[in-house]
Structure formats: C-alpha cells, structure tokens
Design a protein around this motif. Sequence first.
Motif, PDB file in Angstrom:
ATOM      1  N   CYS A   1       0.896  -1.345   0.061  1.00  0.00           N
ATOM      2  CA  CYS A   1       0.068  -0.210  -0.017  1.00  0.00           C
ATOM      3  C   CYS A   1       0.859   1.244  -0.111  1.00  0.00           C
ATOM      4  CB  CYS A   1      -0.756  -0.146   1.324  1.00  0.00           C
ATOM      5  SG  CYS A   1      -2.105   1.273   1.030  1.00  0.00           S
ATOM      6  N   LEU A   2       1.881   1.424   0.859  1.00  0.00           N
ATOM      7  CA  LEU A   2       2.779   2.527   0.802  1.00  0.00           C
ATOM      8  C   LEU A   2       3.591   2.431  -0.378  1.00  0.00           C
ATOM      9  CD1 LEU A   2       3.728   2.038   4.624  1.00  0.00           C
ATOM     10  CD2 LEU A   2       2.233   3.931   3.752  1.00  0.00           C
ATOM     11  N   LYS A   3       4.121   1.382  -0.947  1.00  0.00           N
ATOM     12  CA  LYS A   3       4.681   1.605  -2.211  1.00  0.00           C
ATOM     13  C   LYS A   3       3.704   2.052  -3.358  1.00  0.00           C
ATOM     14  CE  LYS A   3       6.744  -1.740  -5.612  1.00  0.00           C
ATOM     15  NZ  LYS A   3       6.529  -3.055  -5.891  1.00  0.00           N
ATOM     16  N   HIS A   4       2.631   1.807  -3.464  1.00  0.00           N
ATOM     17  CA  HIS A   4       1.875   2.190  -4.375  1.00  0.00           C
ATOM     18  C   HIS A   4       1.264   3.661  -4.141  1.00  0.00           C
ATOM     19  CE1 HIS A   4       0.586  -2.133  -5.158  1.00  0.00           C
ATOM     20  NE2 HIS A   4       1.342  -1.757  -6.360  1.00  0.00           N
ATOM     21  N   LYS A   5       1.145   4.043  -2.825  1.00  0.00           N
ATOM     22  CA  LYS A   5       0.969   5.512  -2.536  1.00  0.00           C
ATOM     23  C   LYS A   5       2.127   6.329  -2.899  1.00  0.00           C
ATOM     24  CE  LYS A   5       0.524   8.446   1.463  1.00  0.00           C
ATOM     25  NZ  LYS A   5       0.820   8.265   2.852  1.00  0.00           N
ATOM     26  N   ARG A   6       3.446   5.844  -2.695  1.00  0.00           N
ATOM     27  CA  ARG A   6       4.518   6.741  -3.167  1.00  0.00           C
ATOM     28  C   ARG A   6       4.619   6.908  -4.509  1.00  0.00           C
ATOM     29  NH1 ARG A   6       6.979   3.563   0.908  1.00  0.00           N
ATOM     30  NH2 ARG A   6       7.960   2.166  -0.717  1.00  0.00           N
ATOM     31  N   GLU A   7       4.319   5.531  -5.304  1.00  0.00           N
ATOM     32  CA  GLU A   7       4.305   5.811  -6.705  1.00  0.00           C
ATOM     33  C   GLU A   7       3.336   6.919  -7.432  1.00  0.00           C
ATOM     34  OE1 GLU A   7       3.907   1.927  -7.797  1.00  0.00           O
ATOM     35  OE2 GLU A   7       5.966   1.264  -7.411  1.00  0.00           O
ATOM     36  N   ALA A   8       2.140   6.681  -6.544  1.00  0.00           N
ATOM     37  CA  ALA A   8       0.963   7.565  -7.384  1.00  0.00           C
ATOM     38  C   ALA A   8       1.245   9.074  -7.043  1.00  0.00           C
ATOM     39  CB  ALA A   8      -0.473   7.080  -6.528  1.00  0.00           C
ATOM     40  N   GLU A   9       1.676   9.231  -5.762  1.00  0.00           N
ATOM     41  CA  GLU A   9       2.050  10.539  -5.253  1.00  0.00           C
ATOM     42  C   GLU A   9       2.951  11.367  -6.209  1.00  0.00           C
ATOM     43  OE1 GLU A   9       3.234   9.903  -1.242  1.00  0.00           O
ATOM     44  OE2 GLU A   9       1.220  10.604  -0.565  1.00  0.00           O
ATOM     45  N   ARG A  10       3.684  10.828  -6.808  1.00  0.00           N
ATOM     46  CA  ARG A  10       4.401  11.288  -7.924  1.00  0.00           C
ATOM     47  C   ARG A  10       3.747  12.099  -9.113  1.00  0.00           C
ATOM     48  NH1 ARG A  10       8.059   6.147  -7.960  1.00  0.00           N
ATOM     49  NH2 ARG A  10       9.006   6.306  -6.115  1.00  0.00           N
ATOM     50  N   HIS A  11       2.612  11.628  -9.249  1.00  0.00           N
ATOM     51  CA  HIS A  11       1.795  12.109 -10.420  1.00  0.00           C
ATOM     52  C   HIS A  11       0.492  12.890 -10.066  1.00  0.00           C
ATOM     53  CE1 HIS A  11       4.245   9.295 -12.842  1.00  0.00           C
ATOM     54  NE2 HIS A  11       4.079   8.218 -11.916  1.00  0.00           N
ATOM     55  N   ILE A  12       0.439  13.327  -8.836  1.00  0.00           N
ATOM     56  CA  ILE A  12      -0.983  13.912  -8.564  1.00  0.00           C
ATOM     57  C   ILE A  12      -0.650  15.561  -7.942  1.00  0.00           C
ATOM     58  CG2 ILE A  12      -2.185  11.878  -7.863  1.00  0.00           C
ATOM     59  CD1 ILE A  12      -1.839  12.597  -4.954  1.00  0.00           C
ATOM     60  N   ASN A  13      -1.379  16.332  -7.941  1.00  0.00           N
ATOM     61  CA  ASN A  13      -1.096  17.571  -7.357  1.00  0.00           C
ATOM     62  C   ASN A  13      -1.577  17.377  -5.843  1.00  0.00           C
ATOM     63  OD1 ASN A  13      -1.442  20.161  -6.541  1.00  0.00           O
ATOM     64  ND2 ASN A  13      -3.029  20.670  -7.817  1.00  0.00           N
ATOM     65  N   PRO A  14      -0.645  17.650  -4.859  1.00  0.00           N
ATOM     66  CA  PRO A  14      -0.708  17.442  -3.632  1.00  0.00           C
ATOM     67  C   PRO A  14      -1.663  18.539  -2.941  1.00  0.00           C
ATOM     68  CG  PRO A  14       1.354  18.106  -4.103  1.00  0.00           C
ATOM     69  CD  PRO A  14       0.846  17.996  -5.234  1.00  0.00           C
ATOM     70  N   GLU A  15      -2.212  19.526  -3.550  1.00  0.00           N
ATOM     71  CA  GLU A  15      -2.834  20.526  -2.814  1.00  0.00           C
ATOM     72  C   GLU A  15      -4.175  19.937  -2.759  1.00  0.00           C
ATOM     73  OE1 GLU A  15      -2.568  24.092  -5.075  1.00  0.00           O
ATOM     74  OE2 GLU A  15      -0.301  24.102  -4.796  1.00  0.00           O
ATOM     75  N   ASP A  16      -4.947  19.474  -3.684  1.00  0.00           N
ATOM     76  CA  ASP A  16      -6.282  18.868  -3.633  1.00  0.00           C
ATOM     77  C   ASP A  16      -6.622  17.217  -3.710  1.00  0.00           C
ATOM     78  OD1 ASP A  16      -5.802  18.496  -6.080  1.00  0.00           O
ATOM     79  OD2 ASP A  16      -7.282  19.628  -7.058  1.00  0.00           O
ATOM     80  N   HIS A  17      -5.119  16.799  -3.771  1.00  0.00           N
ATOM     81  CA  HIS A  17      -5.440  15.161  -3.662  1.00  0.00           C
ATOM     82  C   HIS A  17      -4.710  14.713  -2.324  1.00  0.00           C
ATOM     83  CE1 HIS A  17      -6.215  16.168  -7.799  1.00  0.00           C
ATOM     84  NE2 HIS A  17      -6.583  14.780  -8.109  1.00  0.00           N
ATOM     85  N   GLN A  18      -5.278  13.697  -1.789  1.00  0.00           N
ATOM     86  CA  GLN A  18      -4.667  12.955  -0.722  1.00  0.00           C
ATOM     87  C   GLN A  18      -4.607  11.507  -0.860  1.00  0.00           C
ATOM     88  OE1 GLN A  18      -6.271  13.825   3.169  1.00  0.00           O
ATOM     89  NE2 GLN A  18      -4.434  13.114   4.161  1.00  0.00           N
ATOM     90  N   LEU A  19      -3.517  10.799  -0.576  1.00  0.00           N
ATOM     91  CA  LEU A  19      -3.777   9.359  -0.644  1.00  0.00           C
ATOM     92  C   LEU A  19      -3.522   9.010   0.821  1.00  0.00           C
ATOM     93  CD1 LEU A  19      -1.529   8.861  -3.604  1.00  0.00           C
ATOM     94  CD2 LEU A  19      -3.937   8.160  -3.616  1.00  0.00           C
ATOM     95  N   VAL A  20      -3.926   7.870   1.042  1.00  0.00           N
ATOM     96  CA  VAL A  20      -4.120   7.355   2.457  1.00  0.00           C
ATOM     97  C   VAL A  20      -4.116   5.837   2.633  1.00  0.00           C
ATOM     98  CG1 VAL A  20      -5.205   7.410   4.856  1.00  0.00           C
ATOM     99  CG2 VAL A  20      -5.250   9.284   3.507  1.00  0.00           C
ATOM    100  N   CYS A  21      -3.178   5.282   3.209  1.00  0.00           N
ATOM    101  CA  CYS A  21      -3.289   3.696   3.440  1.00  0.00           C
ATOM    102  C   CYS A  21      -3.697   3.518   4.830  1.00  0.00           C
ATOM    103  CB  CYS A  21      -1.735   3.270   3.357  1.00  0.00           C
ATOM    104  SG  CYS A  21      -1.162   3.243   1.848  1.00  0.00           S
ATOM    105  N   GLY A  22      -4.549   2.539   4.839  1.00  0.00           N
ATOM    106  CA  GLY A  22      -5.042   1.925   6.459  1.00  0.00           C
ATOM    107  C   GLY A  22      -6.007   0.887   6.265  1.00  0.00           C
TER     108      GLY A  22
END
Length: 73
Positions: free
Chosen positions: A28-49
Amino acid sequence: MTKMVIALCLFINGELLEHRIQSNMYECLKHKREAERHINPEDHQLVCGEVKAELAKNVDGSYSIHKIIIESK
C-alpha cells in the motif's frame, strides 16, 4: 461479504473518490509513493489504512471494495 482489509484511498478536496484493496501495508505504501509522483498534492490526498469494507467478487475471482463501512462510536 464484510471484511477488514488494507486499502489505498484517494481523497480529492476531502471527498473519498476511489479505494483499492492492497495485499499488505508495505504494498500500500509503495503504491501510494508511486501515485504521489503524479498527482497535485494541494487537492489530492492518498491514505493507506485498515478499513472495514463490503467486498464484491469480480469476474476473475478476485475481490474489490464495494463500500467502506464507517462505524459510529
């Protein structure tokens, strides 16, 4: 079927828009890091849980999250 699963959740402007089952927290954390490289962090948030989810069986026999169950305390 209802089950506790590890999920990668995508929130846009505070609203849950997508969720995917992950095999474990490491993946989950691996996929989160990969996805965060391609999104705008101002309005997008990825969460593992770990979440309680209603699962649906796919045609190929795998499962996907149909709905996340939020329990009030």
